[in-house]
Design a protein around this motif. Structure first.
Motif, mmCIF file in Angstrom:
data_model
loop_
_atom_site.group_PDB
_atom_site.id
_atom_site.type_symbol
_atom_site.label_atom_id
_atom_site.label_comp_id
_atom_site.label_asym_id
_atom_site.label_seq_id
_atom_site.Cartn_x
_atom_site.Cartn_y
_atom_site.Cartn_z
ATOM 1 N N ASP A 159 0.669 -1.154 0.081
ATOM 2 C CA ASP A 159 0.129 -0.047 0.116
ATOM 3 C C ASP A 159 0.759 1.249 0.190
ATOM 4 O O ASP A 159 0.312 2.226 -0.490
ATOM 5 C CB ASP A 159 -1.082 -0.148 1.192
ATOM 6 N N ASP A 160 2.086 1.229 0.578
ATOM 7 C CA ASP A 160 2.972 2.424 0.534
ATOM 8 C C ASP A 160 3.940 2.464 -0.738
ATOM 9 O O ASP A 160 4.486 3.654 -0.776
ATOM 10 C CB ASP A 160 3.796 2.326 1.813
ATOM 11 N N TYR A 161 3.564 1.952 -1.613
ATOM 12 C CA TYR A 161 4.356 2.069 -3.060
ATOM 13 C C TYR A 161 3.538 3.356 -3.822
ATOM 14 O O TYR A 161 2.396 3.407 -3.721
ATOM 15 C CB TYR A 161 4.045 0.975 -3.805
ATOM 16 N N PRO A 162 4.340 3.928 -4.352
ATOM 17 C CA PRO A 162 3.754 5.218 -5.159
ATOM 18 C C PRO A 162 3.193 4.329 -6.425
ATOM 19 O O PRO A 162 3.300 3.243 -6.838
ATOM 20 C CB PRO A 162 5.027 6.004 -5.641
ATOM 21 N N PRO A 163 2.201 5.394 -7.117
ATOM 22 C CA PRO A 163 1.882 4.798 -8.570
ATOM 23 C C PRO A 163 2.841 4.489 -9.366
ATOM 24 O O PRO A 163 3.665 5.113 -9.651
ATOM 25 C CB PRO A 163 0.861 6.012 -9.021
ATOM 26 N N LEU A 176 10.668 -1.437 -8.931
ATOM 27 C CA LEU A 176 10.166 -2.526 -8.033
ATOM 28 C C LEU A 176 11.543 -3.204 -7.859
ATOM 29 O O LEU A 176 12.670 -3.312 -8.556
ATOM 30 C CB LEU A 176 9.702 -3.474 -8.955
ATOM 31 N N PRO A 177 11.724 -3.972 -6.661
ATOM 32 C CA PRO A 177 12.795 -4.562 -6.250
ATOM 33 C C PRO A 177 13.068 -6.140 -6.782
ATOM 34 O O PRO A 177 11.902 -6.363 -7.536
ATOM 35 C CB PRO A 177 12.647 -4.781 -4.598
ATOM 36 N N GLU A 178 14.005 -6.498 -6.766
ATOM 37 C CA GLU A 178 14.398 -7.811 -7.221
ATOM 38 C C GLU A 178 14.449 -8.964 -6.235
ATOM 39 O O GLU A 178 14.658 -8.948 -5.092
ATOM 40 C CB GLU A 178 15.484 -7.908 -8.427
ATOM 41 N N LEU A 179 14.174 -10.270 -6.685
ATOM 42 C CA LEU A 179 14.710 -11.372 -6.022
ATOM 43 C C LEU A 179 15.992 -11.450 -5.517
ATOM 44 O O LEU A 179 16.851 -10.783 -6.287
ATOM 45 C CB LEU A 179 14.286 -12.616 -6.486
ATOM 46 N N GLU A 212 13.891 -4.091 -0.338
ATOM 47 C CA GLU A 212 13.972 -2.617 -0.661
ATOM 48 C C GLU A 212 13.944 -2.112 -1.953
ATOM 49 O O GLU A 212 14.603 -2.809 -2.737
ATOM 50 C CB GLU A 212 15.138 -2.016 0.344
ATOM 51 N N ARG A 213 12.961 -1.238 -2.428
ATOM 52 C CA ARG A 213 13.346 -0.751 -3.911
ATOM 53 C C ARG A 213 14.475 -0.055 -4.124
ATOM 54 O O ARG A 213 15.001 0.626 -3.288
ATOM 55 C CB ARG A 213 12.089 0.358 -4.116
ATOM 56 N N PRO A 214 14.782 -0.292 -5.358
ATOM 57 C CA PRO A 214 16.437 0.442 -5.677
ATOM 58 C C PRO A 214 16.308 1.913 -5.873
ATOM 59 O O PRO A 214 17.391 2.539 -5.779
ATOM 60 C CB PRO A 214 16.536 -0.331 -7.105
ATOM 61 N N ALA A 226 13.704 -8.470 -13.276
ATOM 62 C CA ALA A 226 12.785 -9.427 -13.655
ATOM 63 C C ALA A 226 11.151 -8.979 -13.169
ATOM 64 O O ALA A 226 10.452 -9.472 -13.494
ATOM 65 C CB ALA A 226 12.959 -10.759 -13.266
ATOM 66 N N THR A 227 11.275 -8.364 -11.698
ATOM 67 C CA THR A 227 10.072 -8.258 -11.134
ATOM 68 C C THR A 227 9.029 -7.358 -12.051
ATOM 69 O O THR A 227 7.970 -7.928 -12.080
ATOM 70 C CB THR A 227 10.222 -7.617 -9.801
ATOM 71 N N GLY A 228 9.457 -6.510 -12.632
ATOM 72 C CA GLY A 228 8.516 -5.962 -13.612
ATOM 73 C C GLY A 228 7.599 -6.404 -14.643
ATOM 74 O O GLY A 228 6.475 -6.388 -14.977
ATOM 75 N N TYR A 229 8.509 -7.633 -15.252
ATOM 76 C CA TYR A 229 7.799 -8.569 -16.075
ATOM 77 C C TYR A 229 7.002 -9.648 -15.393
ATOM 78 O O TYR A 229 6.182 -10.310 -16.268
ATOM 79 C CB TYR A 229 9.071 -9.081 -17.171
ATOM 80 N N TYR A 230 7.363 -9.905 -14.023
ATOM 81 C CA TYR A 230 6.480 -10.834 -13.430
ATOM 82 C C TYR A 230 4.958 -10.267 -13.476
ATOM 83 O O TYR A 230 3.920 -10.747 -13.787
ATOM 84 C CB TYR A 230 6.749 -11.315 -12.318
ATOM 85 N N VAL A 231 5.296 -8.980 -13.179
ATOM 86 C CA VAL A 231 3.726 -8.335 -13.001
ATOM 87 C C VAL A 231 3.145 -7.809 -14.365
ATOM 88 O O VAL A 231 1.953 -7.929 -14.422
ATOM 89 C CB VAL A 231 4.180 -6.808 -12.387
ATOM 90 N N ALA A 232 3.913 -7.632 -15.221
ATOM 91 C CA ALA A 232 3.300 -7.480 -16.673
ATOM 92 C C ALA A 232 2.727 -8.725 -17.004
ATOM 93 O O ALA A 232 1.616 -8.698 -17.695
ATOM 94 C CB ALA A 232 4.593 -7.036 -17.448
ATOM 95 N N ALA A 233 3.238 -9.839 -16.777
ATOM 96 C CA ALA A 233 2.713 -11.042 -17.233
ATOM 97 C C ALA A 233 1.440 -11.372 -16.388
ATOM 98 O O ALA A 233 0.433 -11.929 -16.875
ATOM 99 C CB ALA A 233 3.556 -12.248 -16.968
#
Length: 420
Positions: A159-163, A176-179, A212-214, A226-233
């Motif tokens: 919930d505390d993430y920005p748009p 977005l942070p990564e594994l 933590e976000r980079p 990779a996380t952005g593409y997990y979300v995109a999928a």
């Protein structure tokens, strides 16, 4: 060392010795990006048999900017594969020349040669297909690239993430942070033991966002991940009601007749001819043994293809057969932001930048190519082309080091194709 033609319009058998090669850094950053929608792994070297290179092809007409296609440089690049690579396959296409070559063995038990039409796992090359589907949905007004992903996938991110605009998922500026290596098995023993485990996209995202976000502001920096593409999928699946693999199949593979390309969801095998993938597992005596990991859970980034099919896909993509002009432009729209993968003196890498699903690489001779790299256990691949498609290269090789560590070979093959 003997080079035998597989098929050729102008080729005869050629003999050449094995050369020592001093690697350049033209595509080093590109190879660093070769992760399978996840984390790269530590290298574990193991000896491999050193068979001959098999090559075919002849140079065609050259363009104004490209050097003449050099089959000897390509053969040299393949035969310079390190001992922890068991097999290599490369294909060069386009009006500026054609060449296909293999090196090594497809099976260390039988010694079978690498099949020229062999299939291989794509790893993060899958990201280009995912980006294409998201852009198609944008063209259909089913998603707005400027709207935050939270609008379409409520509750997925903290919930505390920005748009976080959808576009930033595709061009690696989402923040977005990564594994980390603690999230999934990364040792050779762990990889072998858990290679059939299933990790749903939602699980991977949930693990990633614990970190933590980079950087703070989405869209203001670029860092490969990779996380952005997990979300995109997941976005594709939410908008269509189908798996992203099915959408890739019906929107791209079937219309382009990519019959040797699959987007499996659970099938652990590779259909058709292929080279085996291996990983070197340490032994108590300090040596290592090669374990066959050809069969594995496809997971995220689990597509399978051939050099011919990827060449067809890249050609169709660049020619606008898959996207209308506004969305087509996103493929080549590199954001003008600093990169976290740069140096301290210059935060932006000298020769690698990312757009939506594609990376832009400027080679040492000034030639700019676009494409994508990828790796998963036992397989590393890449596809690159000039913007005008006058020359294209697709390659795959089989590292036993776990993937993501073979910068030299991932550099040499494209460099030999475009900047020998």
């Amino acid at each position: 060392m003997t080079f035998k033609p597989l098929f050729s319009t102008a080729g005869t058998a050629t003999t050449a010795g094995r050369h020592r090669w001093v690697p350049t850094t033209a595509l080093a950053c590109a190879a660093l990006a070769a992760v399978v929608l996840g984390a790269a792994l530590p290298a574990v070297a193991a000896p491999a048999a050193r068979p001959a290179v098999v090559a075919a092809g002849g140079a065609g007409a050259t363009g104004d900017r490209l050097p003449e296609l050099d089959p000897r440089a390509l053969r040299h690049a393949l035969s310079s594969a390190p001992d922890h690579v068991t097999g290599v396959l490369a294909r060069v296409s386009g009006p500026d020349g054609h060449w296909t070559g293999t090196y090594g063995t497809a099976d260390i038990t039988t010694g079978a040669p690498v099949p020229v039409d062999g299939r291989f796992r794509l790893g993060s090359v899958t990201k280009t297909f995912i980006a294409t589907v998201v852009l198609q949905l944008a063209a259909e007004d089913r998603v707005d690239l400027d709207q935050p992903v939270q609008r379409y996938l409520p509750g997925l991110l903290p919930d505390d993430y920005p748009p976080i605009p959808v576009r930033t998922l595709l061009n690696f500026t989402s923040s977005l942070p990564e594994l980390t290596p603690d999230d999934l098995p990364t040792t050779p023993d762990g990889i072998v033991e858990h290679r059939f485990d299933d990790h749903p996209l939602s699980e991977l995202v949930a693990k990633a966002v614990r970190h933590e976000r980079p950087f703070a502001e989405p869209g203001h920096m670029q860092v490969y991940g990779a996380t952005g593409y997990y979300v995109a999928a997941m976005l594709v699946e939410s908008l269509t009601g189908h798996t992203y693999q099915r959408e890739i199949t019906t929107r791209i593979l079937q219309p382009l007749h990519l019959r040797d390309t699959t987007a499996p969801q659970v099938d652990t095998t590779i259909p058709g001819p292929h080279s085996h993938g291996y990983i070197a597992v340490p032994r108590p005596d300090g040596g290592s043994r090669l374990v066959d990991i050809t069969e594995q859970n496809p997971g995220a980034g689990g597509m399978i293809s051939t050099t011919a099919d990827l060449d067809r896909f890249l050609t169709a993509l660049f020619r606008g057969r898959l996207l209308p002009p506004p969305e087509q432009a996103e493929l080549f729209d590199v954001p003008d932001v600093p990169s976290l993968s740069g140096t301290a003196g210059d935060p932006r890498p000298a020769n690698v930048h990312y757009a939506a699903g594609l990376m832009r690489v400027t080679l040492s001779n000034g030639v700019t190519v676009w494409g994508k790299t990828g790796t998963t256990f036992g397989y590393t691949s890449g596809m690159f082309a000039t913007r005008d498609l006058r020359r294209r290269v697709v390659y795959s090789f089989n590292p036993t080091s776990g993937g993501g560590n073979d910068l030299a070979l991932a550099t040499r093959i494209p460099t030999a194709a475009f900047a020998p």
